[in-house]
Design a protein around this motif. Structure first.
Motif, PDB file in Angstrom:
ATOM      1  N   MET A   9      15.298   2.243  -5.940  1.00 53.86           N
ATOM      2  CA  MET A   9      15.476   3.038  -7.153  1.00 53.86           C
ATOM      3  C   MET A   9      14.804   2.371  -8.337  1.00 53.86           C
ATOM      4  O   MET A   9      14.769   1.150  -8.436  1.00 53.86           O
ATOM      5  CB  MET A   9      16.959   3.188  -7.481  1.00 53.86           C
ATOM      6  N   SER A  10      14.315   3.206  -9.243  1.00 56.93           N
ATOM      7  CA  SER A  10      13.777   2.673 -10.491  1.00 56.93           C
ATOM      8  C   SER A  10      14.946   2.111 -11.304  1.00 56.93           C
ATOM      9  O   SER A  10      16.093   2.537 -11.136  1.00 56.93           O
ATOM     10  CB  SER A  10      13.075   3.778 -11.281  1.00 56.93           C
ATOM     11  N   PRO A  11      14.672   1.163 -12.189  1.00 56.53           N
ATOM     12  CA  PRO A  11      15.756   0.621 -13.023  1.00 56.53           C
ATOM     13  C   PRO A  11      16.455   1.712 -13.846  1.00 56.53           C
ATOM     14  O   PRO A  11      17.668   1.672 -14.019  1.00 56.53           O
ATOM     15  CB  PRO A  11      15.033  -0.377 -13.935  1.00 56.53           C
ATOM     16  N   ARG A  12      15.692   2.700 -14.289  1.00 57.19           N
ATOM     17  CA  ARG A  12      16.265   3.780 -15.092  1.00 57.19           C
ATOM     18  C   ARG A  12      17.205   4.644 -14.247  1.00 57.19           C
ATOM     19  O   ARG A  12      18.284   5.020 -14.701  1.00 57.19           O
ATOM     20  CB  ARG A  12      15.134   4.614 -15.684  1.00 57.19           C
ATOM     21  N   LEU A  13      16.811   4.947 -13.025  1.00 60.82           N
ATOM     22  CA  LEU A  13      17.672   5.721 -12.128  1.00 60.82           C
ATOM     23  C   LEU A  13      18.922   4.918 -11.787  1.00 60.82           C
ATOM     24  O   LEU A  13      20.035   5.440 -11.815  1.00 60.82           O
ATOM     25  CB  LEU A  13      16.918   6.116 -10.851  1.00 60.82           C
ATOM     26  N   ALA A  15      20.386   2.647 -13.557  1.00 59.13           N
ATOM     27  CA  ALA A  15      21.255   2.618 -14.736  1.00 59.13           C
ATOM     28  C   ALA A  15      21.996   3.941 -14.901  1.00 59.13           C
ATOM     29  O   ALA A  15      23.195   3.962 -15.201  1.00 59.13           O
ATOM     30  CB  ALA A  15      20.433   2.311 -15.985  1.00 59.13           C
ATOM     31  N   PHE A  16      21.298   5.054 -14.671  1.00 60.67           N
ATOM     32  CA  PHE A  16      21.923   6.371 -14.818  1.00 60.67           C
ATOM     33  C   PHE A  16      23.036   6.567 -13.801  1.00 60.67           C
ATOM     34  O   PHE A  16      24.076   7.142 -14.105  1.00 60.67           O
ATOM     35  CB  PHE A  16      20.874   7.472 -14.690  1.00 60.67           C
ATOM     36  N   LEU A  17      22.819   6.080 -12.591  1.00 60.77           N
ATOM     37  CA  LEU A  17      23.792   6.262 -11.513  1.00 60.77           C
ATOM     38  C   LEU A  17      24.936   5.261 -11.558  1.00 60.77           C
ATOM     39  O   LEU A  17      25.888   5.376 -10.790  1.00 60.77           O
ATOM     40  CB  LEU A  17      23.097   6.170 -10.156  1.00 60.77           C
ATOM     41  N   SER A  18      24.869   4.306 -12.456  1.00 61.42           N
ATOM     42  CA  SER A  18      25.871   3.242 -12.476  1.00 61.42           C
ATOM     43  C   SER A  18      27.201   3.662 -13.093  1.00 61.42           C
ATOM     44  O   SER A  18      28.184   2.933 -12.983  1.00 61.42           O
ATOM     45  CB  SER A  18      25.331   2.023 -13.220  1.00 61.42           C
ATOM     46  N   GLU A  19      27.238   4.846 -13.719  1.00 62.47           N
ATOM     47  CA  GLU A  19      28.464   5.279 -14.382  1.00 62.47           C
ATOM     48  C   GLU A  19      28.457   6.792 -14.584  1.00 62.47           C
ATOM     49  O   GLU A  19      27.405   7.426 -14.462  1.00 62.47           O
ATOM     50  CB  GLU A  19      28.605   4.580 -15.729  1.00 62.47           C
ATOM     51  N   PRO A  20      29.613   7.360 -14.910  1.00 59.52           N
ATOM     52  CA  PRO A  20      29.662   8.797 -15.197  1.00 59.52           C
ATOM     53  C   PRO A  20      28.736   9.169 -16.362  1.00 59.52           C
ATOM     54  O   PRO A  20      28.389   8.330 -17.188  1.00 59.52           O
ATOM     55  CB  PRO A  20      31.130   9.039 -15.560  1.00 59.52           C
ATOM     56  N   ILE A  21      28.373  10.434 -16.427  1.00 62.07           N
ATOM     57  CA  ILE A  21      27.437  10.901 -17.461  1.00 62.07           C
ATOM     58  C   ILE A  21      28.018  10.750 -18.860  1.00 62.07           C
ATOM     59  O   ILE A  21      27.336  10.313 -19.774  1.00 62.07           O
ATOM     60  CB  ILE A  21      27.018  12.361 -17.202  1.00 62.07           C
ATOM     61  N   GLY A  22      29.261  11.120 -19.040  1.00 62.61           N
ATOM     62  CA  GLY A  22      29.873  11.034 -20.362  1.00 62.61           C
ATOM     63  C   GLY A  22      29.073  11.796 -21.405  1.00 62.61           C
ATOM     64  O   GLY A  22      28.693  12.943 -21.188  1.00 62.61           O
ATOM     65  N   GLU A  23      28.775  11.151 -22.494  1.00 60.96           N
ATOM     66  CA  GLU A  23      28.046  11.758 -23.613  1.00 60.96           C
ATOM     67  C   GLU A  23      26.600  11.272 -23.705  1.00 60.96           C
ATOM     68  O   GLU A  23      26.007  11.300 -24.783  1.00 60.96           O
ATOM     69  CB  GLU A  23      28.769  11.460 -24.928  1.00 60.96           C
ATOM     70  N   LYS A  24      26.027  10.838 -22.587  1.00 63.83           N
ATOM     71  CA  LYS A  24      24.653  10.331 -22.609  1.00 63.83           C
ATOM     72  C   LYS A  24      23.685  11.412 -23.074  1.00 63.83           C
ATOM     73  O   LYS A  24      23.801  12.575 -22.683  1.00 63.83           O
ATOM     74  CB  LYS A  24      24.214   9.871 -21.215  1.00 63.83           C
ATOM     75  N   ASP A  25      22.735  10.999 -23.893  1.00 68.17           N
ATOM     76  CA  ASP A  25      21.678  11.914 -24.319  1.00 68.17           C
ATOM     77  C   ASP A  25      20.811  12.281 -23.124  1.00 68.17           C
ATOM     78  O   ASP A  25      20.719  11.532 -22.152  1.00 68.17           O
ATOM     79  CB  ASP A  25      20.818  11.277 -25.409  1.00 68.17           C
ATOM     80  N   VAL A  26      20.130  13.415 -23.216  1.00 66.99           N
ATOM     81  CA  VAL A  26      19.307  13.910 -22.116  1.00 66.99           C
ATOM     82  C   VAL A  26      18.199  12.925 -21.743  1.00 66.99           C
ATOM     83  O   VAL A  26      17.775  12.864 -20.594  1.00 66.99           O
ATOM     84  CB  VAL A  26      18.760  15.319 -22.439  1.00 66.99           C
ATOM     85  N   CYS A  27      17.757  12.113 -22.695  1.00 68.24           N
ATOM     86  CA  CYS A  27      16.677  11.162 -22.421  1.00 68.24           C
ATOM     87  C   CYS A  27      17.093  10.063 -21.447  1.00 68.24           C
ATOM     88  O   CYS A  27      16.248   9.344 -20.925  1.00 68.24           O
ATOM     89  CB  CYS A  27      16.133  10.568 -23.712  1.00 68.24           C
ATOM     90  N   TRP A  28      18.388   9.942 -21.140  1.00 64.51           N
ATOM     91  CA  TRP A  28      18.860   8.959 -20.158  1.00 64.51           C
ATOM     92  C   TRP A  28      18.539   9.379 -18.735  1.00 64.51           C
ATOM     93  O   TRP A  28      18.521   8.543 -17.826  1.00 64.51           O
ATOM     94  CB  TRP A  28      20.375   8.779 -20.284  1.00 64.51           C
ATOM     95  N   SER A  84      15.081  16.022 -11.148  1.00 64.98           N
ATOM     96  CA  SER A  84      15.930  16.724 -10.173  1.00 64.98           C
ATOM     97  C   SER A  84      16.487  15.737  -9.156  1.00 64.98           C
ATOM     98  O   SER A  84      17.650  15.849  -8.747  1.00 64.98           O
ATOM     99  CB  SER A  84      15.179  17.863  -9.485  1.00 64.98           C
ATOM    100  N   ASN A  85      15.690  14.760  -8.762  1.00 63.68           N
ATOM    101  CA  ASN A  85      16.182  13.730  -7.847  1.00 63.68           C
ATOM    102  C   ASN A  85      17.309  12.925  -8.497  1.00 63.68           C
ATOM    103  O   ASN A  85      18.322  12.634  -7.856  1.00 63.68           O
ATOM    104  CB  ASN A  85      15.048  12.802  -7.416  1.00 63.68           C
ATOM    105  N   CYS A  86      17.150  12.599  -9.758  1.00 63.46           N
ATOM    106  CA  CYS A  86      18.173  11.841 -10.482  1.00 63.46           C
ATOM    107  C   CYS A  86      19.495  12.606 -10.499  1.00 63.46           C
ATOM    108  O   CYS A  86      20.550  12.045 -10.199  1.00 63.46           O
ATOM    109  CB  CYS A  86      17.684  11.578 -11.909  1.00 63.46           C
TER     110      CYS A  86
END
Length: 95
Positions: A9-13, A15-28, A84-86
């Motif tokens: 996985m990419s570091p960004r993916l 990081a995104f998968l490491s926790e619930p979405i919550g209030e993350k901005d779409v750019c995450w 879409s994969n994310c």
């Protein structure tokens, strides 16, 4: 359980998968560039959970979601595939 191995996985993916979405901005969301994020925000999609909602409304159909991102939001093919994969991976982890 992650569908992909964490090593691939990419570091960004990761990081995104490491926790619930919550209030993350779409750019995450992995695959969402700064330019695409601006396009999404102008359409009222400013949070990752709103983009996830669109993915779920499309019954997690990656091809349909990718077409929508490309045609309606100005995503590149690569951005559409990555995002879409994310969201698919996030669903596998949290739903």
């Amino acid at each position: 359980m992650f569908v992909q191995e964490m090593d691939h996985m990419s570091p960004r993916l990761r990081a995104f998968l490491s926790e619930p979405i919550g209030e993350k901005d779409v750019c995450w969301v992995d695959g969402i560039s700064h330019e695409l994020a601006i396009n999404l925000v102008t359409k009222g999609i400013n949070k990752a959970y709103i983009l996830l909602g669109q993915f779920l409304l499309m019954h997690k159909n990656e091809a349909e979601f990718q077409r929508w991102l490309i045609c309606c939001c100005g995503a590149t093919e690569c951005e559409a595939q990555q995002s879409s994969n994310c969201l698919k991976e996030w669903c596998a982890c949290f739903l």
